[in-house]
Design a protein around this motif. Structure first.
Motif, mmCIF file in Angstrom:
data_model
loop_
_atom_site.group_PDB
_atom_site.id
_atom_site.type_symbol
_atom_site.label_atom_id
_atom_site.label_comp_id
_atom_site.label_asym_id
_atom_site.label_seq_id
_atom_site.Cartn_x
_atom_site.Cartn_y
_atom_site.Cartn_z
ATOM 1 N N SER A 261 58.960 74.844 -25.295
ATOM 2 C CA SER A 261 57.686 74.919 -25.994
ATOM 3 C C SER A 261 57.833 75.239 -27.477
ATOM 4 O O SER A 261 56.865 75.126 -28.229
ATOM 5 C CB SER A 261 56.812 75.993 -25.336
ATOM 6 O OG SER A 261 57.500 77.237 -25.300
ATOM 7 N N SER A 262 59.029 75.624 -27.909
ATOM 8 C CA SER A 262 59.258 75.931 -29.322
ATOM 9 C C SER A 262 59.799 74.730 -30.097
ATOM 10 O O SER A 262 60.189 74.864 -31.263
ATOM 11 C CB SER A 262 60.233 77.112 -29.453
ATOM 12 O OG SER A 262 59.657 78.291 -28.925
ATOM 13 N N ALA A 263 59.803 73.565 -29.477
ATOM 14 C CA ALA A 263 60.363 72.369 -30.112
ATOM 15 C C ALA A 263 59.656 72.035 -31.423
ATOM 16 O O ALA A 263 60.305 71.773 -32.446
ATOM 17 C CB ALA A 263 60.298 71.181 -29.154
ATOM 18 N N GLN A 264 58.334 72.042 -31.412
ATOM 19 C CA GLN A 264 57.593 71.695 -32.626
ATOM 20 C C GLN A 264 57.813 72.731 -33.717
ATOM 21 O O GLN A 264 57.949 72.389 -34.900
ATOM 22 C CB GLN A 264 56.100 71.563 -32.318
ATOM 23 C CG GLN A 264 55.305 70.913 -33.455
ATOM 24 C CD GLN A 264 55.787 69.507 -33.760
ATOM 25 O OE1 GLN A 264 55.828 68.651 -32.881
ATOM 26 N NE2 GLN A 264 56.154 69.244 -35.014
ATOM 27 N N THR A 265 57.882 74.000 -33.324
ATOM 28 C CA THR A 265 58.150 75.063 -34.297
ATOM 29 C C THR A 265 59.504 74.855 -34.960
ATOM 30 O O THR A 265 59.651 75.005 -36.184
ATOM 31 C CB THR A 265 58.124 76.444 -33.607
ATOM 32 O OG1 THR A 265 56.860 76.633 -32.982
ATOM 33 C CG2 THR A 265 58.349 77.560 -34.619
ATOM 34 N N LEU A 266 60.509 74.487 -34.163
ATOM 35 C CA LEU A 266 61.843 74.246 -34.705
ATOM 36 C C LEU A 266 61.830 73.053 -35.650
ATOM 37 O O LEU A 266 62.371 73.120 -36.764
ATOM 38 C CB LEU A 266 62.842 74.016 -33.573
ATOM 39 C CG LEU A 266 64.281 73.719 -34.004
ATOM 40 C CD1 LEU A 266 64.890 74.923 -34.727
ATOM 41 C CD2 LEU A 266 65.143 73.322 -32.807
ATOM 42 N N GLN A 267 61.217 71.966 -35.228
ATOM 43 C CA GLN A 267 61.196 70.772 -36.078
ATOM 44 C C GLN A 267 60.443 71.024 -37.377
ATOM 45 O O GLN A 267 60.864 70.588 -38.457
ATOM 46 C CB GLN A 267 60.568 69.604 -35.315
ATOM 47 C CG GLN A 267 60.666 68.263 -36.034
ATOM 48 C CD GLN A 267 62.087 67.750 -36.163
ATOM 49 O OE1 GLN A 267 62.650 67.195 -35.232
ATOM 50 N NE2 GLN A 267 62.703 67.937 -37.331
ATOM 51 N N ASP A 268 59.343 71.771 -37.286
ATOM 52 C CA ASP A 268 58.577 72.092 -38.493
ATOM 53 C C ASP A 268 59.354 73.010 -39.432
ATOM 54 O O ASP A 268 59.168 72.968 -40.658
ATOM 55 C CB ASP A 268 57.254 72.760 -38.118
ATOM 56 C CG ASP A 268 56.286 71.807 -37.426
ATOM 57 O OD1 ASP A 268 56.509 70.580 -37.504
ATOM 58 O OD2 ASP A 268 55.312 72.288 -36.810
ATOM 59 N N SER A 269 60.217 73.850 -38.848
ATOM 60 C CA SER A 269 61.010 74.769 -39.661
ATOM 61 C C SER A 269 62.103 74.039 -40.441
ATOM 62 O O SER A 269 62.523 74.499 -41.509
ATOM 63 C CB SER A 269 61.658 75.844 -38.771
ATOM 64 O OG SER A 269 60.680 76.600 -38.090
ATOM 65 N N PHE A 270 62.559 72.911 -39.890
ATOM 66 C CA PHE A 270 63.636 72.140 -40.526
ATOM 67 C C PHE A 270 63.251 70.656 -40.566
ATOM 68 O O PHE A 270 63.853 69.832 -39.868
ATOM 69 C CB PHE A 270 64.948 72.329 -39.771
ATOM 70 C CG PHE A 270 65.416 73.749 -39.669
ATOM 71 C CD1 PHE A 270 66.023 74.374 -40.753
ATOM 72 C CD2 PHE A 270 65.240 74.478 -38.492
ATOM 73 C CE1 PHE A 270 66.458 75.687 -40.668
ATOM 74 C CE2 PHE A 270 65.670 75.786 -38.395
ATOM 75 C CZ PHE A 270 66.275 76.402 -39.490
ATOM 76 N N PRO A 271 62.267 70.288 -41.391
ATOM 77 C CA PRO A 271 61.806 68.894 -41.400
ATOM 78 C C PRO A 271 62.877 67.894 -41.826
ATOM 79 O O PRO A 271 62.811 66.715 -41.456
ATOM 80 C CB PRO A 271 60.645 68.920 -42.406
ATOM 81 C CG PRO A 271 60.860 70.148 -43.228
ATOM 82 C CD PRO A 271 61.514 71.136 -42.330
ATOM 83 N N GLU A 272 63.891 68.378 -42.569
ATOM 84 C CA GLU A 272 64.931 67.468 -43.032
ATOM 85 C C GLU A 272 66.058 67.259 -42.025
ATOM 86 O O GLU A 272 66.914 66.400 -42.198
ATOM 87 C CB GLU A 272 65.526 67.967 -44.358
ATOM 88 C CG GLU A 272 66.050 69.399 -44.349
ATOM 89 C CD GLU A 272 64.984 70.452 -44.593
ATOM 90 O OE1 GLU A 272 64.376 70.883 -43.589
ATOM 91 O OE2 GLU A 272 64.793 70.872 -45.745
#
Length: 307
Positions: A261-272
């Motif tokens: 469930s933290s996948a989007q949080t991780l991706q948003d934290s490292f957009p590059e």
């Protein structure tokens, strides 16, 4: 109620149907490897009467003795009143088509990573070139042991901080006679792990935020909190794995981590960062893959985020 059930219901099929109805009525939650009330009912009934989970259909019309009926009723009532997943009641869970002992000291195995292991991490690694595998946050050791089956010639190391979890892992290593292939380490992630490099680092670490954990159904709260929570964002341990994996991956190695469930949080934290989000035919998501080259390339970003 119990007297009526025992006197009127007779066959295995009767009790599976009755149990499923009771579970639905009680609004139980099914998220521990058995997706429906009927699946969970069949598992509990068949376990209670000492029959295999793949019992042939023709035997479902078998009539239960009075003592068997009472035992089934008692087990069904426990599932409802204690809100405990079936795997804890039976002390058994199936992962990657393999049986594992489980109890309240470990999370119930249910990761979609099982599918990836059964495919031997294809096409990301060459099967015959995998010499070392690391399972970080091993819990019951289900991932480590499944990897040992998938890569019979590889050495698999399995790490957990919890001594309770490692006690269960030890039971499973012995159960599968994997003492030669799987080595257990008690360590806070990489901190106590001997220097080594791995072709595959795979992890299903705690990744749930504290706020999310508080809102989970009761069944999840029978599992060890330590196996769920990882700070305010759920990424505390994932970030540490991303930083430290650099020193433990071979040049062609891969890092596979479930963040759920933290996948989007991780991706948003490292957009590059081009996390590759794996697709699973049997369902499940929130698992990313990075190559060793990518782990190295973005190491400074991961390190900065950890400060």
């Amino acid at each position: 109620m119990s007297t009526e059930v025992i006197s009127t219901l007779t066959t295995i099929r009767d009790y599976i149907r009755w149990a499923a109805s009771r579970f639905t009525e009680a609004k139980l939650f099914f998220g521990h490897g058995l997706p429906t009330a009927l699946d969970e009912a069949a598992t509990i009934v068949l376990f209670t009467i000492n029959q295999p989970f793949n019992l042939a259909d023709e035997y479902l019309q078998s009539v239960l003795t009075t003592s068997e009926r009472q035992a089934v009723v008692d087990m069904v009532n426990r599932r409802i009143t204690e809100r405990m997943p079936a795997a804890y009641l039976t002390n058994q869970a199936i992962f990657a088509n393999l049986p594992f002992y489980v109890d309240e000291r470990v999370l119930v195995p249910r990761s979609p990573i099982a599918e990836l292991i059964q495919e031997r991490f294809s096409p990301w690694v060459e099967e015959d070139q995998v010499e070392r595998v690391l399972d970080m946050c091993t819990g019951s050791a289900c991932i480590a042991i499944a990897c040992a089956y998938a890569f019979a010639d590889a050495q698999v190391d399995a790490v957990d901080l919890s001594s309770d979890a490692l006690a269960v892992a030890e039971i499973n290593v012995a159960k599968h006679q994997m003492e030669e292939g799987v080595t257990l380490y008690q360590s806070d992630l990489f901190s106590q792990l001997p220097a080594a490099q791995y072709d595959i680092i795979v992890s299903n670490p705690p990744y749930v935020s504290i706020a999310e954990w508080q809102q989970l159904p009761t069944e999840y709260h029978t599992e060890p909190k330590m196996g769920f929570t990882a700070g305010e964002t759920g990424l505390d341990l994932v970030l540490r794995i991303l930083v430290d994996a650099k020193d433990y991956l071979t040049e062609q190695g891969i890092l596979v981590v479930e963040v759920g469930s933290s996948a989007q949080t991780l991706q948003d934290s490292f957009p590059e960062v081009p996390f590759y989000w794996l697709h699973f035919e049997n369902g499940g998501d929130g698992v990313f893959l990075l190559t060793a080259a990518q782990v190295n390339l973005y190491h400074s970003l991961f390190t900065a985020a950890l400060k």
